[in-house]
Design a protein around this motif. Structure first.
Motif, short mmCIF file in Angstrom:
data_model
loop_
_atom_site.label_atom_id
_atom_site.label_comp_id
_atom_site.label_asym_id
_atom_site.label_seq_id
_atom_site.Cartn_x
_atom_site.Cartn_y
_atom_site.Cartn_z
N ALA A 138 84.42 -32.18 93.80
CA ALA A 138 83.51 -32.81 92.86
C ALA A 138 82.06 -32.78 93.34
CB ALA A 138 83.93 -34.27 92.63
N ASP A 139 81.86 -32.53 94.62
CA ASP A 139 80.51 -32.50 95.15
C ASP A 139 79.82 -31.19 94.76
OD1 ASP A 139 80.79 -34.93 96.41
OD2 ASP A 139 81.50 -34.04 98.28
N PRO A 140 78.53 -31.24 94.46
CA PRO A 140 77.83 -30.00 94.08
C PRO A 140 77.67 -29.08 95.29
CG PRO A 140 76.29 -31.82 94.25
CD PRO A 140 77.67 -32.40 94.45
N VAL A 141 78.04 -27.82 95.09
CA VAL A 141 77.88 -26.85 96.18
C VAL A 141 77.16 -25.60 95.71
CG1 VAL A 141 79.88 -27.65 97.48
CG2 VAL A 141 80.17 -25.88 95.75
N ASP A 142 76.71 -25.59 94.47
CA ASP A 142 76.07 -24.39 93.94
C ASP A 142 74.70 -24.16 94.53
OD1 ASP A 142 78.20 -23.67 92.37
OD2 ASP A 142 77.53 -24.89 90.68
N GLU A 143 74.04 -25.22 94.93
CA GLU A 143 72.72 -25.05 95.49
C GLU A 143 72.82 -24.69 96.97
OE1 GLU A 143 71.22 -28.91 94.23
OE2 GLU A 143 72.49 -28.30 92.58
N PRO A 144 72.09 -23.68 97.42
CA PRO A 144 72.18 -23.29 98.82
C PRO A 144 71.63 -24.39 99.72
CG PRO A 144 70.44 -22.08 97.71
CD PRO A 144 71.16 -22.89 96.66
N THR A 145 72.19 -24.49 100.90
CA THR A 145 71.66 -25.42 101.89
C THR A 145 71.30 -24.63 103.13
OG1 THR A 145 73.72 -25.90 103.03
CG2 THR A 145 73.26 -27.19 101.06
N GLU A 146 70.52 -25.23 103.97
CA GLU A 146 70.07 -24.56 105.18
C GLU A 146 71.22 -24.31 106.14
OE1 GLU A 146 69.27 -27.52 104.12
OE2 GLU A 146 69.90 -28.92 105.67
N ARG A 147 72.34 -24.99 105.98
CA ARG A 147 73.44 -24.84 106.92
C ARG A 147 74.36 -23.67 106.57
NH1 ARG A 147 75.05 -30.87 108.83
NH2 ARG A 147 72.96 -31.44 109.42
N HIS A 148 74.34 -23.19 105.35
CA HIS A 148 75.24 -22.11 104.96
C HIS A 148 74.97 -20.83 105.75
CE1 HIS A 148 76.28 -23.94 100.78
NE2 HIS A 148 76.52 -24.76 101.77
N HIS A 149 73.74 -20.62 106.17
CA HIS A 149 73.41 -19.38 106.87
C HIS A 149 74.04 -19.32 108.26
CE1 HIS A 149 70.38 -21.97 108.73
NE2 HIS A 149 70.35 -21.09 109.70
N GLU A 150 74.60 -20.45 108.74
CA GLU A 150 75.19 -20.47 110.06
C GLU A 150 76.56 -19.80 110.10
OE1 GLU A 150 75.09 -24.41 111.71
OE2 GLU A 150 73.03 -24.70 111.06
N ILE A 151 77.12 -19.47 108.95
CA ILE A 151 78.41 -18.79 108.91
C ILE A 151 78.15 -17.29 108.90
CG2 ILE A 151 80.58 -18.46 107.69
CD1 ILE A 151 80.10 -21.09 106.27
N PRO A 152 78.57 -16.59 109.96
CA PRO A 152 78.40 -15.13 109.94
C PRO A 152 79.14 -14.54 108.74
CG PRO A 152 78.99 -15.89 112.14
CD PRO A 152 79.16 -17.06 111.21
N PRO A 153 78.52 -13.63 108.00
CA PRO A 153 79.15 -13.10 106.79
C PRO A 153 80.52 -12.49 107.02
CG PRO A 153 76.92 -12.23 107.08
CD PRO A 153 77.22 -13.08 108.27
N GLU A 154 80.75 -11.92 108.21
CA GLU A 154 82.05 -11.30 108.48
C GLU A 154 83.17 -12.34 108.64
OE1 GLU A 154 79.81 -11.61 112.39
OE2 GLU A 154 79.31 -10.95 110.38
N LEU A 155 82.81 -13.63 108.68
CA LEU A 155 83.80 -14.68 108.80
C LEU A 155 84.05 -15.39 107.47
CD1 LEU A 155 82.84 -16.21 112.26
CD2 LEU A 155 84.43 -14.35 111.73
N ILE A 156 83.53 -14.83 106.39
CA ILE A 156 83.78 -15.36 105.05
C ILE A 156 84.72 -14.39 104.35
CG2 ILE A 156 82.78 -16.03 102.85
CD1 ILE A 156 80.16 -16.58 104.36
N PRO A 157 85.95 -14.84 104.03
CA PRO A 157 86.91 -13.94 103.39
C PRO A 157 86.44 -13.48 102.01
CG PRO A 157 87.94 -16.04 104.01
CD PRO A 157 86.47 -16.17 104.25
N SER A 158 86.94 -12.34 101.60
CA SER A 158 86.66 -11.81 100.26
C SER A 158 87.11 -12.83 99.22
CB SER A 158 87.41 -10.50 100.09
OG SER A 158 87.24 -10.02 98.78
N GLY A 159 86.30 -13.04 98.20
CA GLY A 159 86.63 -13.96 97.14
C GLY A 159 86.16 -15.39 97.39
N TYR A 160 85.39 -15.58 98.46
CA TYR A 160 84.88 -16.91 98.80
C TYR A 160 83.40 -16.82 99.11
CZ TYR A 160 89.64 -18.62 99.09
OH TYR A 160 90.93 -18.98 98.78
N ARG A 161 82.75 -17.96 99.02
CA ARG A 161 81.36 -18.07 99.46
C ARG A 161 81.24 -19.28 100.39
NH1 ARG A 161 78.83 -22.02 96.37
NH2 ARG A 161 79.86 -22.50 94.42
N ALA A 162 80.18 -19.30 101.15
CA ALA A 162 79.97 -20.38 102.11
C ALA A 162 79.78 -21.70 101.40
CB ALA A 162 78.76 -20.07 102.97
N GLY A 163 80.40 -22.71 101.94
CA GLY A 163 80.24 -24.07 101.45
C GLY A 163 79.58 -24.92 102.51
#
Length: 143
Positions: free
Chosen positions: A12-37
């Motif tokens: 229920a929490d909004p996650v559509d807006e980017p936050t400064e913390r999302h960039h801390e996840i290396p892209p290669e550690l985000i599975p296909s079909g998902y985005r950083a939360g």
């Protein structure tokens, strides 16, 4: 709620807006079909982030462990081994392990709710309730 306790993130929490913390996840550690939360929690050697599905899929989380000391890698390997073997309704399910050049990630089911440490600190459960949860944890690990 005390300043040092972060609320548990829910769908229920909004996650559509980017936050400064999302960039801390290396892209290669985000599975296909998902985005950083958002950041869900931190440990002594790791950070846990929500993974938000871009289509109908289960809610996941990624535990990021930076590569570094041999002791960190050994601990990571033990956690992978344990979570890979254990199946219990009271333990998180390991879905995958991903590796990048600077970090590794455990892809796990995301469990929403109050973290155990927060429950112990804020709810001040009775000795009976503490023992009930302790037995569940020991039973899950022994499984």
């Amino acid at each position: 709620m005390p300043d040092d306790v972060q609320p548990t993130w829910t769908d229920a929490d909004p996650v559509d807006e980017p936050t400064e913390r999302h960039h801390e996840i290396p892209p290669e550690l985000i599975p296909s079909g998902y985005r950083a939360g958002p950041l869900l929690g931190t440990g002594s050697q790791s950070r846990v982030y929500a993974l938000v599905p871009t289509h109908e899929a289960p809610a996941l989380a990624v535990k990021i462990v930076q590569r570094g000391f041999v002791t960190q890698q050994a601990r990571f390997d033990r956690e992978v081994d344990l979570l890979g073997r254990v199946r219990h309704p009271n333990l998180v399910r390991l879905r995958d392990v991903l590796h990048g050049p600077t970090a590794s990630g455990l892809i796990m089911d995301r469990i929403d709710g109050t973290p155990l440490q927060t429950w112990l600190e804020l709810d001040d459960p009775s000795h009976v309730d503490r023992m009930r949860v302790f037995r569940q944890v020991v039973g899950a690990v022994a499984a």
